[in-house]
Scaffold this active site. Structure first.
Site, PDB file in Angstrom:
ATOM      1  CB  ILE A   1      -0.989  -0.001   1.187  1.00 47.93           C
ATOM      2  CG1 ILE A   1      -1.994   1.138   1.047  1.00 47.93           C
ATOM      3  CG2 ILE A   1      -0.274   0.026   2.531  1.00 47.93           C
ATOM      4  CD1 ILE A   1      -3.253   0.953   1.875  1.00 47.93           C
TER       5      ILE A   1
ATOM      6  CG  MET B   1      -1.396   5.066   2.493  1.00 46.75           C
ATOM      7  SD  MET B   1      -2.149   4.965   4.149  1.00 46.75           S
ATOM      8  CE  MET B   1      -3.526   3.866   3.822  1.00 46.75           C
TER       9      MET B   1
ATOM     10  CB  SER C   1       1.903  11.132  10.047  1.00 54.31           C
ATOM     11  OG  SER C   1       2.792  10.208  10.622  1.00 54.31           O
TER      12      SER C   1
ATOM     13  CB  ILE D   1       6.362   1.133  -0.115  1.00 56.57           C
ATOM     14  CG1 ILE D   1       6.064   2.609  -0.435  1.00 56.57           C
ATOM     15  CG2 ILE D   1       5.162   0.245  -0.427  1.00 56.57           C
ATOM     16  CD1 ILE D   1       5.006   3.238   0.446  1.00 56.57           C
TER      17      ILE D   1
ATOM     18  N   PRO E   1      -8.240   2.120  11.444  1.00 50.56           N
ATOM     19  CG  PRO E   1     -10.276   2.848  12.368  1.00 50.56           C
ATOM     20  CD  PRO E   1      -9.469   2.857  11.094  1.00 50.56           C
ATOM     21  CD  GLN E   2      -8.907  -5.245   9.541  1.00 46.13           C
ATOM     22  OE1 GLN E   2     -10.107  -5.230   9.773  1.00 46.13           O
ATOM     23  NE2 GLN E   2      -8.374  -6.040   8.622  1.00 46.13           N
ATOM     24  CD  GLU E   3      -1.836   0.921   8.438  1.00 48.55           C
ATOM     25  OE1 GLU E   3      -0.621   1.147   8.322  1.00 48.55           O
ATOM     26  OE2 GLU E   3      -2.707   1.491   7.742  1.00 48.55           O
ATOM     27  NE  ARG E   4      -3.464   5.030  12.826  1.00 47.25           N
ATOM     28  CZ  ARG E   4      -3.946   6.206  12.468  1.00 47.25           C
ATOM     29  NH1 ARG E   4      -5.154   6.591  12.888  1.00 47.25           N
ATOM     30  NH2 ARG E   4      -3.245   7.011  11.686  1.00 47.25           N
TER      31      ARG E   4
ATOM     32  CG  HIS F   1      19.522 -11.185  27.065  1.00 45.40           C
ATOM     33  ND1 HIS F   1      18.182 -10.949  27.302  1.00 45.40           N
ATOM     34  CD2 HIS F   1      19.598 -12.444  26.551  1.00 45.40           C
ATOM     35  CE1 HIS F   1      17.482 -12.012  26.927  1.00 45.40           C
ATOM     36  NE2 HIS F   1      18.309 -12.930  26.483  1.00 45.40           N
TER      37      HIS F   1
END
Length: 392
Positions: free
Chosen positions: A136, A138, A145, A170, A253-256, A351
């Protein structure tokens, strides 16, 4: 060791998954153990996942969870299967999760929900099988942003659109066969003059820059893309003409949420491995985990992870029922990435010198995690969105 181990050890009981989800988890884990883990060094050296991985994942049905069966997908119809896949991928490494997430969880829904019947038939079977790899487009070199400030343009010329511009950072960009790309079609309309185009990588005028040399996520192929007089017809428009900005806002929203699931699973896995390390590593005649400072620190880190996981699980349930708000998705994204980075940074410290060696998973995880506070909208942007919702 994974989230299921966390449950058996008694640190936290999760209740959002049933037997079908756990059976699917086992299938994903088995595939990753067999096909991916033995080849991780090769993937990192090549800065990309090979096509054999994508075809294998497609054959298992992992790439078609968002795609109807009529177009070759498995159409789970339950976002919790997406979440299980995301968790298992990120237990292996964060780059694997981001590459598959971009293809199957973020970009594919644009075609499923906005594509025409002809577009679905043309592209979705290949997307589900792994023969058509998605990206995608953008982010632009000057935009970051600010999606409303896009400079890539599409100008009408007869029956065609002529696209010029560039995109950067990308994921899957170097290997992608089809890029869902945001371009400006009506400059005078501002944010409401953006359209999404599905741009095939073999279109004349499409070119790629080098694979970008990133701080982390070596296995992820990330590239610059360039469009020079790329000619496409209306049959490559995804969704509504000039409706791209709204389409992107609806899908973010689904991406985040996917980022939040990834962040939490990634940090949890590294923390569990670090716990085992502190039980085995000796100093001054005792396991380092028994030292009061380290014991208290681990108690703190597990609490942070479990509280975060509880919130993310509730967001998954809300999204599955269509009730997740963009503000809650923003909260989940920024908070989980902050916790992820804090937890893994402490894991590096536990560690000791080995934590700074690239041959140790914790060091690579530390590098991989840093970008999660930047992509899918920086944490500062997430806080701005939350602040606006508070009326500020």
């Amino acid at each position: 060791m994974g989230l299921d181990v966390m449950v058996t050890l008694g640190y936290m009981k999760r209740t959002i998954y049933d037997a079908d989800h756990e059976s699917f988890r086992g299938s994903v884990a088995a595939f990753l153990d067999r096909e991916v883990k033995p080849n991780l060094e090769e993937h990192a050296a090549n800065k990309a996942l090979p096509r054999e991985f994508w075809l294998g994942a497609g054959a298992q049905g992992f790439l078609g969870l968002e795609i109807p069966e009529a177009y070759g997908g498995s159409e789970a119809g339950d976002y919790r299967f997406n979440a299980v896949l995301t968790e298992e991928l990120n237990k292996v490494n964060a780059a694997l999760g981001s590459c598959v997430g971009i293809h199957a969880d973020i970009t594919a829904p644009y075609l499923v929900e906005l594509g025409t019947e002809e577009q679905k038939q043309r592209w979705l079977p290949g997307v589900a099988s792994g023969e058509i790899l998605l990206a995608i487009g953008m982010t632009e070199p000057s935009g970051g942003s600010d999606l409303a400030a896009l400079k890539t343009t599409a100008v009408r010329d007869g029956d065609d659109w002529v696209i010029n511009g560039s995109k950067t950072f990308i994921t899957n960009g170097y290997s992608a066969d089809l890029v869902i790309t945001a371009v400006r079609t009506s400059p005078e309309k501002g944010a409401r003059g953006i359209t999404l185009f599905a741009i095939p990588s073999d279109a004349p005028g499409f070119s790629r820059g080098r694979k970008l040399d990133k701080v982390g996520q070596d296995e992820s192929d990330t590239a610059e893309l360039f469009f020079t007089d790329v000619r496409l017809g209306d049959d490559h428009i995804i969704g509504d003409l000039d409706g791209g900005f709204i389409h992107m806002m609806q899908k973010l929203p689904q991406e985040r949420l996917g980022c939040a699931i990834s962040n939490t699973a990634h940090a949890t896995q590294i923390l569990l491995e670090t716990l085992e390390y502190t039980k085995e590593r000796q100093a001054f005649g005792a396991p380092i985990g028994t030292f009061q400072h380290n014991k208290f620190l681990l108690a703190d880190l597990f609490t942070r992870i479990e509280v975060t996981q509880a919130f993310i699980d509730q967001c998954v349930i809300a999204h599955d029922s269509g009730d997740l708000t963009s503000v809650d998705a923003a909260k989940a994204k920024w908070w989980s990435s902050q916790i992820q980075n804090e937890v893994i940074d402490h894991c590096v410290q536990l560690h000791g010198g080995y934590g700074f060696m690239n041959e140790y998973r914790v060091a690579r995880a530390w590098r991989d995690a840093r970008v999660s506070k930047i992509w899918a909208g920086s944490n500062e942007i997430m806080k701005e969105l939350i602040g606006r919702d508070l009326g500020l």
